[in-house]
Each structure stands twice: as structure tokens, then as C-alpha cells.
Motif scaffolding. Structure first.
Motif, PDB file in Angstrom:
ATOM      1  N   ASP A 358       0.826  -1.208   0.000  1.00 23.68           N
ATOM      2  CA  ASP A 358       0.000   0.000   0.000  1.00 23.68           C
ATOM      3  C   ASP A 358       0.862   1.260   0.000  1.00 23.68           C
ATOM      4  O   ASP A 358       0.571   2.250   0.672  1.00 23.68           O
ATOM      5  N   ILE A 360       3.654   1.732   1.370  1.00 29.32           N
ATOM      6  CA  ILE A 360       4.367   1.941   2.637  1.00 29.32           C
ATOM      7  C   ILE A 360       5.550   0.972   2.663  1.00 29.32           C
ATOM      8  O   ILE A 360       5.385  -0.235   2.461  1.00 29.32           O
ATOM      9  N   GLN A 467       0.928   6.321   6.432  1.00 26.61           N
ATOM     10  CA  GLN A 467       0.173   6.715   5.244  1.00 26.61           C
ATOM     11  C   GLN A 467       0.954   6.365   3.990  1.00 26.61           C
ATOM     12  O   GLN A 467       2.165   6.102   4.041  1.00 26.61           O
ATOM     13  N   ASP A 470       4.864   6.775   3.171  1.00 28.50           N
ATOM     14  CA  ASP A 470       5.689   6.743   4.382  1.00 28.50           C
ATOM     15  C   ASP A 470       6.642   5.560   4.371  1.00 28.50           C
ATOM     16  O   ASP A 470       6.407   4.541   3.708  1.00 28.50           O
TER      17      ASP A 470
END
Length: 509
Positions: A358, A360, A467, A470
Motif C-alpha cells: 500500500d 508503505i 500513510q 511513508d
């Protein structure tokens, strides 16, 4: 005839010297201490070994040493409060393991009595000279951070050039074990800690480097200046190249002050465009402007940084440049530098990408055991959910937090010694939310959680708050021994927790 009657310690400079009857106390029964004791017994010395831990591992090692001829092995805290006699007389030499600092009562007593104190490195330098064998050349490496990576790169490059080489010292194989192997090594790539350097006195390497210098181990050395002085000893008696970090003024000054062999060159390494007599980086290429005759007008291309690995932050490029400078000083071919760096596997726990989901990125840098190492990790990413904390070893965190405050999305504190880090965050990043994971992971009765429980909670919390874009970075800037047995166990706990999280999110779909 005793050594005391016939020879001074200065004359004990080869395997074939008269070591018989030398009375030695070996302080510490870890890997280096065991290796030193075993070597000295083989040489004919009278050896008494002491260690404060009377556990199963040390009992097994003690039995082995007794079988091969140790005079005495003394275990337990009461055995390390004073320097023992050896065969009823005062010791002539103390062999000290890295964990024993100068204020330890045994070491302090030896110093007060004028008894020589050596590291295993000092002993190895002397006994490598052996009739019928060719002693290896030494390339030696120290620094606050990056030592293990650089020594591994150095070993890989040397082997790529067809040389018999091995990484030894404060990494992997104890140096005395390598000396005693039935192999005539061409080169040792030697990683040296400040502890080992403190009690090393006569080595004369082909090339030497201090990678960087930052506050670390100030408790052991009783101050930063003493720590710096220990590191600087690596340059003494260097033969070909004393290699400095062009971005670190302290290492430049060390080279300027060093008493090197006549003709030794000062060679710099940098991650910027190199000046003459430097190894550096030009447009993503690692290049050598030091070890070629036309260095004033040209450079030798060594390797494109992208060929070294998927993530090559600035400090990794610096380590590669230092390894290249060391090995080029020895005389390896440019092609071997490229092949060795391509083949090098940095292993786990050093800016290790363990998952990406995602958008990350999850990164394990458990080897970041001090602020200087964490600085390199934080600098590699733009926005970070930072998992930090542990055993601080008396260091300061203000500069680190101030430098990277703008990168910090959230900070998750692990460890039991986080007061200094918490204070630095409050002073220099007051708007960044700080969550104490250790406290929140306690059970209903307030029992202290295990390291694995703390890490699982930290990863779970990071997943809640991270998020897209990150990086969740576990770079503790502290040692691990408060909640884990080692930085490796801490890193593995992080990897396991991230893996479990990824599996769970897949199952929940």
C-alpha cells in the motif's frame, strides 16, 4: 628458563619466540578471550582465565581449556574483583577482552602495577610471523558506524581479485583462529573496535581507515576524547595509505597527526566529486582519482552505484568508497572492485527493506545502535514513522532529532531507557506525536513485556498510523540489550512482526 629471565615482551614478536613459561591472565571467556587463551596455551604460556559469568557456556569453554592445558579457569563475579596470581606469582601479561574497560578492577590493578595489557589483535600481529609461513598483509577498518559493511565489502573485493582473504577481528572469525588456520592468507580485512584499539600497540597495516567519528561508547572510554584517541591509533605505523573521510574533519586531523611509515599517502574518500588522491562519486559512478599515475587529469571508473544494490543511501556509497580505497591501496584491479561490490551481500539488519505494501515501505535497521547510525538511516527517507529507543549508552540525541524533525510523521518508542530521546523530541520536534510502546504493551498487572511483545505492538501501531508514501523505519539509535539479546534478535523480531502483519492483512481481504 623463564621468559622473565631471558626475554622482554618486546622480543615476543613471532610464533617461534620463547613464549614458554610466560605468565598470562586472560580476562574474558568470550570468542576472543577463548581464542587468545587457546593460542597462548599452544605457545607454552602459563594461562589463567577469569570471567564474571559462571554459566553453562563458560563452563563448557572452561572444561575445553583445562583439557588443552590451561593452568586455571576462574568463573564467577568474585573472581574478577582483583588480578589473580598465576602459578603463585604475579602475571607478566594481561590479555583483555573488548568488554573490559580500563576502570575494571582487574585491568586497573594491572595498569597500576605496570603489567602489559594486550588485545587479541596485538597478540595476532605478533604470532602471525611463523617460520615456514608467509604472514598476511593487513587492511584495517574502524569508525563509529559502517565497520562491518566495509570490512565485508573489502573481503569481497579482495576475493574477487583472486586473493586468499578473510574478514576478521570485531566480526565473524576471531583473528587468532585465522592466524592458526592451515592457510597462508594473502590479506586480512580487519575490523577493529575502539575497545580493541585501546590495547593494541604495534600493528603496522598496509592501509587503514577511520570511516567516521561520532559520540559512542563514552561510558567505556570515560569520555569522547578518549574514544577519539583510541580510534586514531589505527593510523599509527600505516605503510601505504592512511585513508580519511573527506566529510569528517576529525578523521582528517587524525591522519595529519599520525606517525606513519615514511612514504605513506593520505587518501580521502567521499560521496561527492573526488579531488586528487581521493576515491569518490561522479554522476552515480564510483571512481578512483588516487591510485593511477594520471590522477591530476583523469579517474578510473570502478562501478555504477545502482549495481551495488536496490537501496544505496549515502553512507553505503561512502562505505563502498572506503573499501575501494583500501583495496586499491593494496593493488587490486578496478574490475575486482566492481565484481566484489556486486557480489557483496550486506546481510540483514542494515537498512533492510523487509516489506512494501500500500505504498508503505517497512525497513529494518536494527544495526543502528547509536545516533550516528540512525542519522544515516533517517537521511535516506523523506517521511518516516520512526520506531526508536533502547539502551542509550549515555549518548545525546538533540542533534539527531533537530536534523530530522521535518521527516518525522510519528515516533514510536521502544526500550527501557528512552528518557534522553524523549527529551530531545520534546525540545526539537514538539509537534511530532510520540507514543511509548513499552508502557502501552504492559499487561493488566503492569508486568514488563518481552522484547517480542513490544515489537509486535510497535509494528501494529505503525500500521495504524502510516500513510501512503511513508517509510516505517526501525532504527533505534540505541543498543538492544535492555529488551533483546542482540541487535539481530531485535531485527528478527521486527521482521517477524511485519511478516505476521502482512499475512493478517491478506487473510482479512
Amino acid at each position: 628458563m623463564s621468559v622473565e629471565a631471558s626475554k622482554s615482551l618486546d622480543e615476543l614478536n613471532s610464533w617461534d619466540a620463547n613464549w614458554k613459561g610466560l605468565r598470562v591472565v586472560v580476562a574474558g571467556l568470550g570468542l576472543s578471550g577463548f581464542s587468545a587463551a587457546d593460542t597462548l596455551i599452544e605457545l607454552g604460556a602459563i594461562v589463567t582465565v577469569i570471567d564474571g559469568r559462571d554459566d553453562q557456556m563458560n563452563q563448557q569453554r572452561a572444561e575445553t581449556l583445562k583439557i588443552v592445558g590451561a593452568h586455571e579457569v576462574l568463573l564467577g563475579n568474585d573472581k574478577v574483583q582483583a588480578l589473580p596470581l598465576v602459578d603463585g606469582q604475579q602475571a607478566q601479561l594481561v590479555m583483555v577482552s573488548p568488554g573490559w574497560n580500563p576502570r575494571n578492577p582487574v585491568i586497573a590493578e594491572a595498569e597500576s602495577k605496570g603489567i602489559a595489557i594486550w588485545s587479541d589483535i596485538e597478540l595476532a600481529w605478533r604470532v602471525q610471523n611463523r617460520a615456514g609461513h608467509t604472514a598476511p598483509q593487513w587492511l584495517v577498518i574502524t569508525g563509529t558506524n559502517g565497520k562491518t559493511t566495509t570490512v565485508g565489502m573489502t573481503e569481497s573485493i579482495l576475493r574477487a581479485d583472486g586473493l586468499k582473504a578473510i574478514a576478521v577481528g570485531n566480526v565473524g572469525t576471531p583473528i587468532l583462529d585465522a592466524v592458526r588456520e592451515p592457510v597462508d592468507y594473502d590479506v586480512f580485512a580487519v575490523e577493529l573496535s575502539s575497545f580493541q584499539l585501546h590495547y593494541t600497540h604495534t600493528i603496522s597495516p598496509v592501509a587503514s581507515v577511520v570511516l567516521n567519528l561520532a559520540e559512542d561508547h563514552v561510558d567505556w572510554h570515560d569520555g569522547f576524547e578518549n574514544y577519539k584517541a583510541a580510534k586514531a591509533k589505527i593510523y599509527e605505523r600505516t605503510q601505504i595509505a592512511a585513508i580519511f573521510n573527506a566529510a569528517d574533519e576529525a578523521t582528517i586531523k587524525m591522519v595529519e597527526d599520525a606517525d606513519v611509515v615514511e612514504g605513506c599517502r593520505a587518501i580521502g574518500f567521499t560521496t561527492d566529486t573526488p579531488a586528487v588522491s581521493m576515491v569518490g562519486v561522479v554522476e552515480g559512478l564510483l571512481v578512483d582519482r588516487a591510485f593511477l599515475e594520471e590522477r591530476k587529469t583523469s579517474a578510473v571508473e570502478l562501478i555504477a552505484l545502482k549495481e551495488i544494490g536496490e537501496i544505496v543511501p549515502r553512507h553505503t556509497a561512502a562505505n563502498a568508497a572506503a573499501a575501494a580505497a583500501l583495496t586499491r591501496a593494496y593493488g587490486v584491479h578496478p574490475e575486482a572492485v566492481a565484481a566484489g561490490l556486486k557480489n557483496f551481500d550486506s546481510g540483514d539488519h542494515r537498512i533492510q527493506a523487509v516489506a512494501r505494501k500500500d505504498d508503505i515501505l517497512w525497513v529494518n535497521d536494527s544495526k543502528a545502535t547509536n545516533p550516528h547510525a540512525a542519522d544515516a538511516s533517517l537521511a535516506a527517507f523523506t517521511r518516516v514513522v520512526w520506531i526508536a529507543g533502547g539502551l542509550s549508552k549515555g549518548v545525546e540525541y538533540g542533534d539527531l532529532v533537530a536534523k530530522h524533525a521535518q521527516r518525522l510523521a510519528k515516533v514510536l518508542l521502544i526500550g527501557t531507557d528512552t528518557a534522553g530521546l524523549r527529551e530531545a523530541l520534546a525540545a526539537h520536534a514538539p509537534e511530532v506525536e510520540v507514543i511509548d510502546i513499552t508502557d502501552s504493551a504492559q499487561d493488566s498487572e503492569g508486568a514488563a513485556p518481552s522484547g517480542a511483545q513490544v515489537m509486535t505492538r510497535a509494528v501494529s501501531k505503525a500500521a495504524e498510523i502510516a500513510q501512503a508514501g511513508d517509510t516505517v523505519l526501525m532504527a533505534p539509535a540505541a543498543a538492544s540489550m535492555d529488551q533483546f539479546s542482540s541487535y539481530a534478535q531485535r531485527g528478527n523480531a521486527f521482521i517477524s512482526a511485519v511478516s505476521d502483519l502482512m499475512d493478517k492483512t491478506e487473510q482479512d481481504k
